[in-house]
Structures are given as C-alpha cells and as structure tokens.
Scaffold this motif. Structure first.
Motif, PDB file in Angstrom:
ATOM      1  N   SER A  36      51.835 -23.288 -15.139  1.00  5.89           N
ATOM      2  CA  SER A  36      53.082 -22.946 -14.799  1.00  5.89           C
ATOM      3  C   SER A  36      53.926 -22.687 -16.177  1.00  5.89           C
ATOM      4  CB  SER A  36      53.590 -24.340 -14.068  1.00  5.89           C
ATOM      5  OG  SER A  36      53.960 -25.317 -15.054  1.00  5.89           O
ATOM      6  N   GLY A  37      53.555 -23.331 -17.158  1.00  8.50           N
ATOM      7  CA  GLY A  37      54.238 -22.789 -18.479  1.00  8.50           C
ATOM      8  C   GLY A  37      54.215 -21.280 -18.716  1.00  8.50           C
ATOM      9  N   VAL A  38      52.979 -21.043 -18.510  1.00 11.96           N
ATOM     10  CA  VAL A  38      52.723 -19.663 -18.656  1.00 11.96           C
ATOM     11  C   VAL A  38      53.480 -18.764 -17.782  1.00 11.96           C
ATOM     12  CG1 VAL A  38      50.898 -17.708 -18.527  1.00 11.96           C
ATOM     13  CG2 VAL A  38      50.261 -19.882 -19.449  1.00 11.96           C
ATOM     14  N   ARG A  39      53.457 -19.095 -16.461  1.00  9.12           N
ATOM     15  CA  ARG A  39      54.302 -18.458 -15.599  1.00  9.12           C
ATOM     16  C   ARG A  39      55.673 -18.047 -15.880  1.00  9.12           C
ATOM     17  NH1 ARG A  39      53.751 -15.647 -10.622  1.00  9.12           N
ATOM     18  NH2 ARG A  39      51.920 -15.112 -11.228  1.00  9.12           N
ATOM     19  N   ALA A  40      56.202 -19.425 -16.358  1.00 14.98           N
ATOM     20  CA  ALA A  40      57.569 -19.556 -16.603  1.00 14.98           C
ATOM     21  C   ALA A  40      58.078 -18.902 -18.050  1.00 14.98           C
ATOM     22  CB  ALA A  40      58.275 -20.917 -17.023  1.00 14.98           C
ATOM     23  N   ALA A  41      57.186 -18.622 -18.889  1.00 17.10           N
ATOM     24  CA  ALA A  41      57.267 -17.839 -19.935  1.00 17.10           C
ATOM     25  C   ALA A  41      57.302 -16.453 -19.581  1.00 17.10           C
ATOM     26  CB  ALA A  41      55.978 -17.986 -20.905  1.00 17.10           C
ATOM     27  N   GLN A  42      56.510 -15.946 -18.640  1.00 21.38           N
ATOM     28  CA  GLN A  42      56.517 -14.720 -18.116  1.00 21.38           C
ATOM     29  C   GLN A  42      57.960 -14.305 -17.495  1.00 21.38           C
ATOM     30  OE1 GLN A  42      53.175 -14.852 -15.629  1.00 21.38           O
ATOM     31  NE2 GLN A  42      51.519 -14.354 -17.156  1.00 21.38           N
ATOM     32  N   GLY A  43      58.322 -15.425 -16.654  1.00 19.94           N
ATOM     33  CA  GLY A  43      59.416 -15.161 -16.259  1.00 19.94           C
ATOM     34  C   GLY A  43      60.709 -14.899 -17.179  1.00 19.94           C
ATOM     35  N   VAL A  44      60.595 -15.643 -18.195  1.00 21.79           N
ATOM     36  CA  VAL A  44      61.622 -15.466 -19.111  1.00 21.79           C
ATOM     37  C   VAL A  44      61.608 -14.293 -20.131  1.00 21.79           C
ATOM     38  CG1 VAL A  44      62.276 -16.449 -21.711  1.00 21.79           C
ATOM     39  CG2 VAL A  44      61.955 -18.118 -19.801  1.00 21.79           C
ATOM     40  N   ARG A  45      60.504 -13.722 -20.304  1.00 26.15           N
ATOM     41  CA  ARG A  45      60.345 -12.351 -20.855  1.00 26.15           C
ATOM     42  C   ARG A  45      61.004 -11.174 -20.014  1.00 26.15           C
ATOM     43  NH1 ARG A  45      54.495 -11.409 -23.575  1.00 26.15           N
ATOM     44  NH2 ARG A  45      55.686  -9.755 -24.111  1.00 26.15           N
ATOM     45  N   ARG A  46      60.665 -11.569 -18.509  1.00 23.67           N
ATOM     46  CA  ARG A  46      61.207 -10.676 -17.774  1.00 23.67           C
ATOM     47  C   ARG A  46      62.978 -10.596 -17.699  1.00 23.67           C
ATOM     48  NH1 ARG A  46      57.047 -11.610 -14.383  1.00 23.67           N
ATOM     49  NH2 ARG A  46      58.309 -13.253 -13.003  1.00 23.67           N
ATOM     50  N   TRP A  47      63.350 -11.819 -17.819  1.00 20.89           N
ATOM     51  CA  TRP A  47      64.774 -11.923 -17.764  1.00 20.89           C
ATOM     52  C   TRP A  47      65.263 -11.277 -19.053  1.00 20.89           C
ATOM     53  CZ3 TRP A  47      69.240 -13.499 -15.653  1.00 20.89           C
ATOM     54  CH2 TRP A  47      70.221 -14.025 -16.613  1.00 20.89           C
ATOM     55  N   LEU A  48      64.659 -11.341 -20.214  1.00 25.73           N
ATOM     56  CA  LEU A  48      65.314 -10.849 -21.577  1.00 25.73           C
ATOM     57  C   LEU A  48      64.927  -9.307 -21.496  1.00 25.73           C
ATOM     58  CD1 LEU A  48      64.495 -14.017 -23.894  1.00 25.73           C
ATOM     59  CD2 LEU A  48      66.679 -13.374 -22.595  1.00 25.73           C
ATOM     60  N   ALA A  49      64.244  -8.666 -20.627  1.00 28.01           N
ATOM     61  CA  ALA A  49      63.907  -7.436 -20.673  1.00 28.01           C
ATOM     62  C   ALA A  49      62.913  -7.211 -21.930  1.00 28.01           C
ATOM     63  CB  ALA A  49      65.066  -6.631 -20.697  1.00 28.01           C
ATOM     64  N   MET A  50      61.847  -8.005 -21.954  1.00 28.98           N
ATOM     65  CA  MET A  50      60.950  -8.009 -23.091  1.00 28.98           C
ATOM     66  C   MET A  50      59.657  -7.023 -22.393  1.00 28.98           C
ATOM     67  SD  MET A  50      61.084 -11.503 -25.251  1.00 28.98           S
ATOM     68  CE  MET A  50      59.922 -10.701 -26.583  1.00 28.98           C
TER      69      MET A  50
END
Length: 446
Positions: free
Chosen positions: A431-445
């Motif tokens: 879940s930590g990996v999945r949340a990090a992926q979501g953060v990167r999308r939010w920041l348009a990375m």
C-alpha cells in the motif's frame, strides 16, 4: 502575547505522517523519484510496532502461490490484489535482499529474515533512506511530532478534482512537537498512521476523529487477529482454578471448526492456540478471528468446536475410552490410552458435566467436537491488528482521498484486514508503494 510558533522544517515536497512499514515504504519510493520527503511520527523512534512484532521472529511474507495468497484478504481482495501485483511476496523478498537481508522459507511456508529479527532490517532500511543511492534524496525524520490537523490550501478546495498542476499543494499540516506547534505545507502528503491496536506503540486511531470531522467516511475500528473471552460452562468465564492454573498454556496438536447456524462449514484447520485468563487467543484463533468477530456482532454469540485429538478418528477415541481402566482415575486413563493430559484434560473437566465425563458414548464425540462458547472479542488495543478504517469509496486507485486532494492514505488506516502469516505486513508495504505511485501522478511526475 503568545510566543511565536517555532520555525517549521524546510518545506518538504511530500510529508509522510507515520513511520511504520507503509509510511517508510512510501518514503522510499518517493525519495527514489527525487522528491524531498519528510517523515513525521508522534513516537520517539521509528517502526516501534514493527520492531515488537518481529521480536520473536519477523514474518515478512508468505511463500504460497500468489493465487492463494490474495484470497487471504477476504472481502477486500479485489482492492488489495492490484497492490500485490505491483509489490507482492516475491518483491518483498527482493526488497529485503537489496538491504542485504537474506530470507528463508519456514516449514509453514512463512518467510523470515535469516537472522529472524526485525532490528537488523530496520537499521539497514533507515540507513538507505537517510543515504539513498545516486538519484535519490535523503529522507528527513521528525520524531515526537504528533499530527493534530490539516487545512486545505486556498487554491485546492476540498471539492476540487485531482489536478495535474505541478504546483498543486496538499494543504497545511499542523503538528505538536516538544518545541511547540509546527506547520508544514507540502505539495502532497501520505497518512500512514496505523489502525488502533497497540496504542502504546503509536497506533491509537486518533486520526479517525480528524478525518471524520472532514467528512471522510470510516468503518469502525475493530479488533483483528485477536483473542476472545469464553463463556465457560456456567456462562461467566473460566473457573478461578482453570484461569489461575492454565492461563498462558498452549493447546497443541488440536483443530478447530466453525459453522453457521445452518451447519455450513465456515472454517476448519489444525494448529495450536493458548488459554488466557478470560478465554482463548493465539495463531489458530487469530486465523478464525474475523469470522468469530462477525458472528458475535450479528448474533451476540459464537462457538468454536475444538477437536482435542485430530489425529484419531471418533471410532479410535471411543474404543480407547471403552477399554477397561480398573481402579485408574479418568485422568490417568485418558493419559495412558489417548496421550491426553494437562490443559486438555482440564478443559474437559471445565466444560463438561460429570455424567458426560463418565460415559464413553458421550465423552468420545465431545473430545472430537468440544464446544467453546465465546462472549466477546478482546479490546482492539490488545489485538495484533485492527479492521475497519477509511472506506474504499473515499479513495481513488492511487489511495488519494477524493474529498481531500493531495492527501493519500496507506497501511492499516484503510478498511481491510489480513491474518497473521506475513499477509498483513506484505499488504502494508504494497500500500505504501501504491500511495507513492498516486503521489507521483498527483504531482505530474513520470
């Protein structure tokens, strides 16, 4: 005039609130991506529950086939499975190997570090977080910082859809620290504050009130992988004799069965568990705890059926009981003919009336299916883990809160549960990996 608040640390790009496995994994993934990550936690040191859980042998994951592994998450399987396909049991072992931690598969298919303990792995992990490989940004830690609130940014009202704007902010986060109030304004944040079990180690569930006040729908936090109070024969718990003499002793080489009111088989498994001063707990009980908890909630009662001699057939047990015993006591007869003594014999005396104990035709089936009536689960603070938390409808696929853009959740805060055996830890990391992926999308990375 009040004293001014102490200066906040240099603004992080991402704030991680909670320094357990889910939060640390999110921090690692985001640090690798080149983001400035700060981890905040109310406790004096990192990973306190993780360390205690691994004190007797850190069960990292499980080596059973993936198709079987994912079924262990029950009603949440469809939600958790995508995380595990990205970061599942094999990825957990590969990740540990990257920290120079060798692993092995035990006889039960559970996976452990070669040294068994959690501390060496956590030390290596923190070293890599603080001194990442080339391209990563060192993670900064702020201990004794208790999260006390969150304010939406002026340009990010709570009803705004997730934005691809790289200047988007996750709002302003407030912490109580030994130096006073601290406020930080990251571009995004991940909450990984655990459930409500073992509150003395930091997982106290206090975050539920903060999110609930912002309209986030939550399933009540309930005990999982927990013990239960037993009714006893008189309906008021174990006798003083049994409790004082046998609390803490194990029932070994037994099996338990659960059925619904219609007689449908719900659970059947061999193993072992432990008597407590008020009831039962231990690995075999934990494996059935979700079913028992739900039966108690629905019906106000639950019964587990205990097979004291799973290696013997009912016919073999009956034949042994009918064998002449002469002047031997029943206890000696059970010990000599069936190898039954100690806590198992004591439980028969605790739960069965004298007429049953003296009649082989009644005693034999009771030994193969001894009913233990349960009255309630032990409090969530005593449980290994907790069920309930942020409901799935509140989250997008990247674990972002739909009504609080820029704010993500991971780990036991979410409405899922898993049995012991490495399943809980694996999904927390995933879940930590999945949340990090979501953060990167939010920041348009990328």
């Amino acid at each position: 005039m009040t004293d001014p608040a102490p200066a906040a640390p240099k603004e992080p790009e991402v704030a991680i609130v909670g320094a357990g496995p889910a939060g640390l994994m999110a921090a690692e993934m985001l640090s690798r991506a080149g983001l400035a990550v700060h981890v905040f936690d109310a406790m004096p040191s990192v990973g306190r529950k993780f360390l205690l859980a691994g004190k007797g042998g850190l069960n990292l994951t499980h080596a059973e086939p993936f198709e079987r592994f994912v079924t262990r998450y029950g009603a949440a399987q469809a939600r958790v499975e995508p995380w595990l396909r990205d970061f599942g049991p094999q990825q957990v072992r590969d990740w540990a190997a990257g920290l120079s931690i060798d692993t092995f598969v035990g006889t039960s298919q559970r996976v452990f570090p070669a040294e068994m303990k959690a501390a060496p792995l956590l030390r290596a992990w923190l070293q890599r977080l603080r001194h990442p490989p080339a391209g990563g940004v060192p993670v900064r830690f702020h201990m004794r910082h208790r999260w006390v609130g969150w304010e939406a940014a002026p340009d990010a009202p709570e009803n705004r859809a997730a934005s691809a704007d790289s200047t988007a902010t996750g709002g302003t986060f407030s912490f109580d620290s030994p130096a006073g109030a601290v406020r930080v304004q990251p571009r995004a944040a991940v909450l990984a504050l655990g459930g409500a079990s073992w509150p003395r180690l930091g997982s106290d569930g206090a975050w539920a009130a903060l999110l609930g006040a912002r309209g986030v729908e939550l399933a009540p936090l309930r005990p999982a992988n927990c013990g239960f109070d037993a009714a006893g024969r008189a309906g008021n718990g174990w006798s003083a004799f049994f409790s004082e003499r046998f609390a803490g002793q194990p029932f070994k080489s037994v099996a338990i069965t659960l059925r619904d009111d219609a007689g449908k088989l719900l659970f059947q498994r061999p193993g072992e568990f432990v008597a407590t001063a008020t009831g039962v707990e231990g690995s075999l009980v934990y494996a059935a705890s979700a079913l028992l908890r739900e039966q108690l909630a629905a019906q106000g009662r639950a019964t587990l059926w205990l097979d004291l001699l799973p290696a013997r057939s009912p016919e073999q047990v009956l034949a042994a009981l009918k064998a002449p015993r002469g002047t031997q006591s029943l206890s000696n007869h059970l010990r000599r003919r069936l190898g039954l003594d100690g806590i198992k014999t004591a439980l028969l005396n605790e739960l069965l009336p004298r007429e049953t104990l003296q009649n082989p035709e009644l005693l034999a089936p009771a030994m193969k299916a001894l009913p233990i009536d349960l009255t309630q689960a032990r409090p969530v603070a005593e449980a290994i883990s907790s069920a309930g938390g942020v409901r799935w409808g509140e989250l997008d696929d990247g674990l972002q809160l739909r009504r609080l853009p820029g704010l993500f959740c991971a780990g036991e805060m979410l409405d899922w549960e898993a049995p012991t055996g490495g399943y809980l830890l694996t999904a927390c990391l995933a879940s930590g990996v999945r949340a990090a992926q979501g953060v990167r999308r939010w920041l348009a990375m990328p």
